[in-house]
Motif scaffolding. Structure first.
Motif, PDB file in Angstrom:
ATOM      1  N   GLN A 151       0.822  -1.208   0.000  1.00 22.97           N
ATOM      2  CA  GLN A 151       0.000   0.000   0.000  1.00 22.97           C
ATOM      3  C   GLN A 151       0.855   1.256   0.000  1.00 22.97           C
ATOM      4  N   ARG A 152       1.985   1.196   0.688  1.00 25.15           N
ATOM      5  CA  ARG A 152       2.856   2.368   0.747  1.00 25.15           C
ATOM      6  C   ARG A 152       3.602   2.589  -0.564  1.00 25.15           C
ATOM      7  N   ILE A 153       4.064   1.507  -1.185  1.00 24.50           N
ATOM      8  CA  ILE A 153       4.838   1.691  -2.421  1.00 24.50           C
ATOM      9  C   ILE A 153       3.927   1.994  -3.608  1.00 24.50           C
ATOM     10  N   ASP A 154       2.644   1.721  -3.472  1.00 24.20           N
ATOM     11  CA  ASP A 154       1.697   2.055  -4.528  1.00 24.20           C
ATOM     12  C   ASP A 154       1.688   3.556  -4.791  1.00 24.20           C
ATOM     13  N   ALA A 155       1.932   4.348  -3.745  1.00 25.83           N
ATOM     14  CA  ALA A 155       1.956   5.795  -3.896  1.00 25.83           C
ATOM     15  C   ALA A 155       3.095   6.262  -4.796  1.00 25.83           C
ATOM     16  N   PHE A 156       4.126   5.434  -4.945  1.00 26.39           N
ATOM     17  CA  PHE A 156       5.258   5.770  -5.805  1.00 26.39           C
ATOM     18  C   PHE A 156       5.077   5.229  -7.221  1.00 26.39           C
ATOM     19  N   GLY A 157       3.968   4.522  -7.468  1.00 28.72           N
ATOM     20  CA  GLY A 157       3.752   3.913  -8.777  1.00 28.72           C
ATOM     21  C   GLY A 157       4.549   2.641  -8.983  1.00 28.72           C
ATOM     22  N   TRP A 158       5.045   2.042  -7.886  1.00 23.11           N
ATOM     23  CA  TRP A 158       5.818   0.817  -7.985  1.00 23.11           C
ATOM     24  C   TRP A 158       4.899  -0.388  -8.124  1.00 23.11           C
ATOM     25  N   HIS A 159       5.500  -1.534  -8.377  1.00 26.97           N
ATOM     26  CA  HIS A 159       4.759  -2.793  -8.451  1.00 26.97           C
ATOM     27  C   HIS A 159       5.370  -3.794  -7.472  1.00 26.97           C
ATOM     28  N   VAL A 160       4.719  -4.937  -7.334  1.00 26.63           N
ATOM     29  CA  VAL A 160       5.190  -6.010  -6.468  1.00 26.63           C
ATOM     30  C   VAL A 160       5.576  -7.207  -7.328  1.00 26.63           C
ATOM     31  N   VAL A 161       6.775  -7.734  -7.096  1.00 30.26           N
ATOM     32  CA  VAL A 161       7.233  -8.975  -7.722  1.00 30.26           C
ATOM     33  C   VAL A 161       7.073 -10.090  -6.698  1.00 30.26           C
ATOM     34  N   VAL A 162       6.447 -11.192  -7.092  1.00 27.48           N
ATOM     35  CA  VAL A 162       6.217 -12.302  -6.164  1.00 27.48           C
ATOM     36  C   VAL A 162       6.915 -13.554  -6.676  1.00 27.48           C
ATOM     37  N   TYR A 163       7.609 -14.216  -5.756  1.00 22.97           N
ATOM     38  CA  TYR A 163       8.332 -15.448  -6.076  1.00 22.97           C
ATOM     39  C   TYR A 163       7.736 -16.558  -5.221  1.00 22.97           C
ATOM     40  N   PHE A 164       7.195 -17.572  -5.901  1.00 20.94           N
ATOM     41  CA  PHE A 164       6.542 -18.669  -5.197  1.00 20.94           C
ATOM     42  C   PHE A 164       6.600 -19.905  -6.078  1.00 20.94           C
ATOM     43  N   GLU A 165       6.185 -21.017  -5.533  1.00 15.01           N
ATOM     44  CA  GLU A 165       6.144 -22.263  -6.287  1.00 15.01           C
ATOM     45  C   GLU A 165       4.687 -22.611  -6.595  1.00 15.01           C
ATOM     46  N   ALA A 166       4.463 -23.180  -7.762  1.00 18.45           N
ATOM     47  CA  ALA A 166       3.112 -23.374  -8.292  1.00 18.45           C
ATOM     48  C   ALA A 166       2.173 -24.059  -7.313  1.00 18.45           C
ATOM     49  N   VAL A 167       2.686 -25.003  -6.578  1.00 18.62           N
ATOM     50  CA  VAL A 167       1.840 -25.758  -5.658  1.00 18.62           C
ATOM     51  C   VAL A 167       1.249 -24.868  -4.568  1.00 18.62           C
ATOM     52  N   ASP A 168       1.863 -23.705  -4.313  1.00 16.89           N
ATOM     53  CA  ASP A 168       1.413 -22.817  -3.247  1.00 16.89           C
ATOM     54  C   ASP A 168       0.448 -21.731  -3.728  1.00 16.89           C
ATOM     55  N   LEU A 169       0.158 -21.659  -5.019  1.00 13.71           N
ATOM     56  CA  LEU A 169      -0.721 -20.606  -5.523  1.00 13.71           C
ATOM     57  C   LEU A 169      -2.105 -20.613  -4.875  1.00 13.71           C
ATOM     58  N   PRO A 170      -2.750 -21.756  -4.645  1.00  9.18           N
ATOM     59  CA  PRO A 170      -4.080 -21.700  -4.033  1.00  9.18           C
ATOM     60  C   PRO A 170      -4.114 -20.934  -2.709  1.00  9.18           C
ATOM     61  N   GLU A 171      -3.096 -21.124  -1.866  1.00 12.26           N
ATOM     62  CA  GLU A 171      -3.107 -20.444  -0.570  1.00 12.26           C
ATOM     63  C   GLU A 171      -2.678 -18.981  -0.672  1.00 12.26           C
ATOM     64  N   LEU A 172      -2.065 -18.593  -1.796  1.00 11.02           N
ATOM     65  CA  LEU A 172      -1.614 -17.221  -1.982  1.00 11.02           C
ATOM     66  C   LEU A 172      -2.567 -16.401  -2.844  1.00 11.02           C
ATOM     67  N   TRP A 173      -3.506 -17.042  -3.490  1.00 11.93           N
ATOM     68  CA  TRP A 173      -4.409 -16.416  -4.465  1.00 11.93           C
ATOM     69  C   TRP A 173      -5.072 -15.165  -3.902  1.00 11.93           C
ATOM     70  N   ASP A 174      -5.716 -15.281  -2.750  1.00 11.70           N
ATOM     71  CA  ASP A 174      -6.465 -14.152  -2.182  1.00 11.70           C
ATOM     72  C   ASP A 174      -5.538 -13.004  -1.806  1.00 11.70           C
ATOM     73  N   PHE A 175      -4.349 -13.329  -1.304  1.00 12.63           N
ATOM     74  CA  PHE A 175      -3.405 -12.274  -0.942  1.00 12.63           C
ATOM     75  C   PHE A 175      -2.935 -11.530  -2.182  1.00 12.63           C
ATOM     76  N   PHE A 176      -2.563 -12.249  -3.223  1.00  6.22           N
ATOM     77  CA  PHE A 176      -2.117 -11.599  -4.450  1.00  6.22           C
ATOM     78  C   PHE A 176      -3.230 -10.725  -5.037  1.00  6.22           C
ATOM     79  N   THR A 177      -4.445 -11.201  -4.971  1.00  6.13           N
ATOM     80  CA  THR A 177      -5.579 -10.452  -5.507  1.00  6.13           C
ATOM     81  C   THR A 177      -5.801  -9.157  -4.736  1.00  6.13           C
ATOM     82  N   ALA A 178      -5.483  -9.164  -3.440  1.00  7.70           N
ATOM     83  CA  ALA A 178      -5.705  -7.990  -2.592  1.00  7.70           C
ATOM     84  C   ALA A 178      -4.645  -6.911  -2.769  1.00  7.70           C
TER      85      ALA A 178
END
Length: 310
Positions: A151-178
């Motif tokens: 939320q803080r870096i959004d003010a600078f127009g930055w983005h977020v890079v996420v590094y994860f393994e495919a098997v973990d996407l279901p548990e990370l889905w809602d967080f990434f969407t938020a």
């Protein structure tokens, strides 16, 4: 060798040095191409590695990175903070400042970072932060802290890079969407390329990209994903063949939201150290037309990292 100490700059046992004699690629990169995922390591005597790191790499500084950039034919770099440096971004900032505007950065920050420090990183060329969810590489950071940072870096127009393994996407889905920013997935979420292209894990990744237009993906690191062994064993044409369908599918379905990078100097890689020239020759196999190649290597990274020049 256990977790290294603060002043111990000896490489972790088994660590491979980067390949010092990369071939000249046969594939001629489009003018203005960007290596959108690479790193700098130290050198440790100048930019010490983080005491909490889980490995100690070989030194691989800005001079070597920029020499590789020119040898391969890239015009620019995006330097991603390596986990061995933790949230100490000095090596990244030093390289970005030394690039004369030809490098941008993706930093790692903690909740304690001040707005002044974020502005200093922005002035040095940082345009994103990286959240790492690969458990063997980093310790867990609470998601509420990561969301606050986003939320803080959004003010600078930055983005977020996420590094994860495919098997973990279901548990990370809602967080990434938020997350309020553009989200860039590293290396297609590390799919298991021994599984079918239409299998549940890769199908879920494509669905995630399809349903969330603020999500991008890097189609890099075939050497990290392949089960086929190093090219020297099978010949150049067979290099990383098992990764091709996965990367090509992402490029063709989401051509305006893909990036590519060398991943030099290839952190924590086991088995073999790739020839970066052959990695560049992998590109036309996943982006077979000039239009797709320009989007992947020029248009998309420029839009994300140098929008002021468009």
């Amino acid at each position: 060798m256990g977790r290294p100490t603060t002043g111990d700059f000896r490489k972790t046992d088994g660590w491979l040095d980067w390949y010092a004699g990369p071939s000249k690629p046969r594939f001629v990169l489009p003018t203005g191409s960007v290596d959108a995922h690479c790193h700098v390591f130290g050198p440790g005597a100048e930019f010490p590695y983080a005491p909490e790191r889980k490995y100690t790499p070989c030194d691989a500084g800005k001079a070597q990175l920029f020499a590789l950039r020119d040898h391969l034919g890239f015009a620019r770099n995006v330097i991603v903070q390596a986990t061995c440096h933790g949230a100490d971004n000095r090596a990244l900032v030093d390289a970005s400042r030394a690039s004369a505007g030809r490098a941008r950065g993706v930093a790692t920050v903690r909740r304690s970072v001040t707005d002044t420090e974020l502005q200093q990183l922005h002035d040095a060329g940082v345009r994103g932060v990286r959240f790492n969810f690969v458990k063997r590489l980093v310790d867990f950071t609470p998601k509420d802290e990561l969301l606050e940072i986003a939320q803080r870096i959004d003010a600078f127009g930055w983005h977020v890079v996420v590094y994860f393994e495919a098997v973990d996407l279901p548990e990370l889905w809602d967080f990434f969407t938020a997350l309020p920013t553009t989200v860039v997935i590293d290396h297609m979420g590390r799919p298991d390329v021994s599984k079918p292209l239409d299998g549940p894990e890769f199908t879920l990744l494509r669905r995630f990209l399809r349903e969330h237009p603020h999500v991008w993906s890097k189609v890099s690191c075939p050497e990290r994903l392949s089960n086929g062994g190093p090219p020297a064993l099978h010949g150049e044409q067979a290099a990383y063949r098992d990764v091709l369908p996965f990367a090509r599918a992402i490029v063709q379905e989401f051509p305006d939201r893909v990036l590519w990078g060398t991943d030099w100097p290839h952190p924590n890689l086991k088995g073999h150290m790739p020839d970066d020239g052959l990695l560049v020759d992998f590109i036309p196999h996943i982006a077979p037309t000039a239009e797709l190649q320009k989007k992947l290597l020029v248009d998309n990274p420029m839009r994300l990292y140098w929008p002021e020049e468009l």
